[in-house]
Design an enzyme around this catalytic site. Structure first.
Site, PDB file in Angstrom:
ATOM      1  N   ILE A 135      -1.667 -12.313   4.710  1.00 24.95           N
ATOM      2  CA  ILE A 135      -2.729 -11.456   3.879  1.00 24.95           C
ATOM      3  C   ILE A 135      -2.495 -12.191   2.245  1.00 24.95           C
ATOM      4  CG2 ILE A 135      -3.363  -9.359   3.187  1.00 24.95           C
ATOM      5  CD1 ILE A 135      -2.325  -8.560   5.881  1.00 24.95           C
ATOM      6  N   GLY A 165       1.846 -15.459  -3.045  1.00 26.80           N
ATOM      7  CA  GLY A 165       1.514 -14.115  -2.709  1.00 26.80           C
ATOM      8  C   GLY A 165       2.178 -13.784  -1.401  1.00 26.80           C
ATOM      9  N   SER A 166       2.488 -12.705  -0.870  1.00 21.99           N
ATOM     10  CA  SER A 166       1.652 -11.547  -0.668  1.00 21.99           C
ATOM     11  C   SER A 166       2.180 -10.565   0.699  1.00 21.99           C
ATOM     12  CB  SER A 166       0.676 -11.800  -0.613  1.00 21.99           C
ATOM     13  OG  SER A 166       0.149 -12.742   0.370  1.00 21.99           O
ATOM     14  N   ARG A 167       1.752 -10.718   1.709  1.00 16.07           N
ATOM     15  CA  ARG A 167       2.075 -10.051   2.809  1.00 16.07           C
ATOM     16  C   ARG A 167       1.863 -10.592   3.993  1.00 16.07           C
ATOM     17  NH1 ARG A 167      -0.795  -4.540   3.639  1.00 16.07           N
ATOM     18  NH2 ARG A 167      -1.099  -4.960   5.938  1.00 16.07           N
TER      19      ARG A 167
END
Length: 201
Positions: A135, A165-167
């Site tokens: 994600i 990034g991110s997740r």
């Protein structure tokens, strides 16, 4: 040291600029050199091995999501800027689908991140269906999956990375429930090494 694909695309221009600026504007050359060094460090890709049996973390970072979704449990890991951003397969199995979904670029630790750009990797495992989601976050603009439909996965194998990034989430097979989790929100984990859950431990 191994680096994730894409490191050269960002690091080489910074190092080239540093070489030029070192002659015409030395202070700016130092800044460009530091930027290039940071980019190379950000894309680092160290070797990892699972620390035991069970589902391994798909990402370095902090567990930011633990919730039930129907008969399955989702565990999400938020990656901050200091974490390794190469993602790993939580389980062995076969990739059934790799789906890209366009979306927003909200902070990956917020509830709004559910509508962010993402790549979902559906995996058939010996314990049932699972899914890994990469994600994007507020600064991430490109998700790079390394696998495609039909590929066989080995637990802790590299499956992709996200630029800046991110997740990364894993939707556990239905055979896992909350009691099988070894982590909770706020815990720090390492991709391909930390164990998220074990059945009949």
């Amino acid at each position: 040291m191994r680096f994730a694909p894409g490191a050269r695309r960002f690091a080489i221009p910074a190092f080239a600029a540093a070489a030029v600026l070192a002659v015409v504007a030395p202070p700016l050359g130092v800044v460009a050199l530091a930027v290039g060094g940071f980019v190379a460090w950000f894309f680092r890709d160290p070797e990892r091995r699972p620390s035991g049996p069970g589902v391994v973390s798909p990402a370095d970072g902090r567990v930011s999501v633990v919730r039930e979704e129907g008969e399955q449990v989702r565990v999400g890991v938020f990656m901050n800027v200091t974490d390794v951003h190469v993602n790993r397969a939580p389980l062995s199995g076969r990739v059934e689908r790799v789906t890209h979904r366009s979306g927003a670029h909200r902070p990956a630790f917020s509830k709004d991140s559910e509508r962010n750009e993402r790549v979902d990797i559906d995996v058939a495992t010996a314990e049932g269906p699972a899914e890994v989601s990469l994600i994007a976050g507020a600064f991430a603009r490109r998700i790079h999956p390394y696998v495609e439909a039909g590929a066989d996965l080995t637990r802790a194998q590299r499956i992709g990375h996200i630029d800046f990034g991110s997740r990364a989430d894993v939707l556990l097979p239905p055979s896992y429930d909350r009691e099988d989790l070894l982590v909770a929100e706020g815990d720090t984990v390492r991709a391909g090494e930390s164990i998220l859950a074990v059945v009949d431990r």
